[in-house]
Design a protein around this motif. Structure first.
Motif, mmCIF file in Angstrom:
data_model
loop_
_atom_site.group_PDB
_atom_site.id
_atom_site.type_symbol
_atom_site.label_atom_id
_atom_site.label_comp_id
_atom_site.label_asym_id
_atom_site.label_seq_id
_atom_site.Cartn_x
_atom_site.Cartn_y
_atom_site.Cartn_z
ATOM 1 N N ARG A 3 0.863 -1.189 0.000
ATOM 2 C CA ARG A 3 0.000 0.000 0.000
ATOM 3 C C ARG A 3 0.884 1.218 0.000
ATOM 4 O O ARG A 3 1.937 1.228 0.625
ATOM 5 N N GLY A 4 0.448 2.255 -0.674
ATOM 6 C CA GLY A 4 1.234 3.483 -0.713
ATOM 7 C C GLY A 4 0.640 4.558 0.175
ATOM 8 O O GLY A 4 0.082 4.279 1.230
ATOM 9 N N LEU A 5 0.747 5.777 -0.272
ATOM 10 C CA LEU A 5 0.310 6.926 0.517
ATOM 11 C C LEU A 5 -1.180 7.214 0.443
ATOM 12 O O LEU A 5 -1.663 8.137 1.073
ATOM 13 N N THR A 6 -1.937 6.427 -0.330
ATOM 14 C CA THR A 6 -3.359 6.714 -0.487
ATOM 15 C C THR A 6 -4.169 6.441 0.758
ATOM 16 O O THR A 6 -5.265 6.958 0.900
ATOM 17 N N GLY A 7 -3.672 5.591 1.667
ATOM 18 C CA GLY A 7 -4.381 5.320 2.906
ATOM 19 C C GLY A 7 -5.476 4.286 2.777
ATOM 20 O O GLY A 7 -6.253 4.081 3.691
ATOM 21 N N VAL A 24 -2.708 0.483 -6.764
ATOM 22 C CA VAL A 24 -1.550 0.484 -7.657
ATOM 23 C C VAL A 24 -0.869 -0.880 -7.644
ATOM 24 O O VAL A 24 -0.628 -1.481 -8.695
ATOM 25 N N SER A 25 -0.566 -1.396 -6.466
ATOM 26 C CA SER A 25 0.111 -2.697 -6.397
ATOM 27 C C SER A 25 -0.775 -3.800 -6.973
ATOM 28 O O SER A 25 -0.290 -4.704 -7.652
ATOM 29 N N HIS A 26 -2.061 -3.725 -6.731
ATOM 30 C CA HIS A 26 -2.999 -4.710 -7.279
ATOM 31 C C HIS A 26 -2.942 -4.697 -8.804
ATOM 32 O O HIS A 26 -2.843 -5.750 -9.446
ATOM 33 N N TYR A 27 -2.998 -3.529 -9.392
ATOM 34 C CA TYR A 27 -2.957 -3.409 -10.852
ATOM 35 C C TYR A 27 -1.631 -3.932 -11.401
ATOM 36 O O TYR A 27 -1.602 -4.675 -12.380
ATOM 37 N N VAL A 28 -0.531 -3.546 -10.765
ATOM 38 C CA VAL A 28 0.791 -3.966 -11.236
ATOM 39 C C VAL A 28 0.917 -5.486 -11.181
ATOM 40 O O VAL A 28 1.384 -6.112 -12.136
ATOM 41 N N VAL A 29 0.491 -6.095 -10.087
ATOM 42 C CA VAL A 29 0.569 -7.552 -9.958
ATOM 43 C C VAL A 29 -0.189 -8.243 -11.084
ATOM 44 O O VAL A 29 0.282 -9.219 -11.668
ATOM 45 N N VAL A 75 6.576 -9.249 -15.864
ATOM 46 C CA VAL A 75 7.723 -9.746 -15.104
ATOM 47 C C VAL A 75 7.283 -10.005 -13.671
ATOM 48 O O VAL A 75 6.244 -9.493 -13.225
ATOM 49 N N PRO A 76 8.061 -10.781 -12.916
ATOM 50 C CA PRO A 76 7.673 -11.039 -11.519
ATOM 51 C C PRO A 76 7.584 -9.746 -10.704
ATOM 52 O O PRO A 76 8.321 -8.776 -10.950
ATOM 53 N N VAL A 77 6.669 -9.744 -9.745
ATOM 54 C CA VAL A 77 6.455 -8.612 -8.858
ATOM 55 C C VAL A 77 6.600 -9.096 -7.422
ATOM 56 O O VAL A 77 5.959 -10.072 -7.024
ATOM 57 N N LEU A 78 7.458 -8.419 -6.678
ATOM 58 C CA LEU A 78 7.613 -8.707 -5.255
ATOM 59 C C LEU A 78 6.851 -7.630 -4.495
ATOM 60 O O LEU A 78 7.196 -6.452 -4.568
ATOM 61 N N VAL A 79 5.788 -8.047 -3.792
ATOM 62 C CA VAL A 79 4.986 -7.115 -3.007
ATOM 63 C C VAL A 79 5.438 -7.215 -1.555
ATOM 64 O O VAL A 79 5.410 -8.293 -0.971
#
Length: 141
Positions: A113-117, A125-130, A135-139
């Motif tokens: 999670r970022g600054l959006t709260g 953002v992380s959900h969309y990127v995953v 390429v592999p994504v490390l969350v």
């Protein structure tokens, strides 16, 4: 998996700082790994913003982005790897994916999670990127 180039999505949040630490740990395993630290600036897309106000806001957001990247530079100063820092305008999720493709990155590191709260396991953002990365994504939580 051998990793040659990592892109770290960095916004200065607590979770992003943990993602930075994980990126450093990975990069320390091989000095030839290149690291790109990416900060995205999302400007409003409204036609109702007065030009002078928009320019002031744009300048302020760039200054903040540069400050966030300076913080990351300090934390990565002792890393012997090649590290580059980018502040780009655009939608964060798209900018991260485009950067990973354009720079032939083979790993994306991003905070959950970022600054959006938003209080959910994965931020938007992380959900969309995953779900859209080639390429592999490390969350990092």
């Amino acid at each position: 998996m051998f990793c040659e180039r990592i892109v770290l999505a960095y916004d200065g949040s607590d979770v992003a700082k943990r993602a930075l630490e994980k990126t450093v740990a990975i990069a320390e395993t091989n000095v030839s790994i290149k690291v790109d630290v990416l900060y995205t600036i999302e400007l409003p897309q409204t036609p109702y913003v007065i030009e002078d106000v928009f320019e002031d806001m744009q300048q302020s957001m760039h200054e903040y982005g540069n400050a966030v990247l300076s913080e990351a530079k300090e934390k990565m100063a002792t890393l012997p790897n090649y590290v580059d820092f980018y502040a780009v305008e655009g939608k964060a999720s798209q900018s991260i994916l485009e950067h990973a493709d354009d720079q032939a990155c083979d790993l994306i590191v991003i905070g959950s999670r970022g600054l959006t709260g938003i209080k959910e396991f994965l931020g938007s953002v992380s959900h969309y990127v995953v779900h859209h990365s080639h390429v592999p994504v490390l969350v990092v939580r």
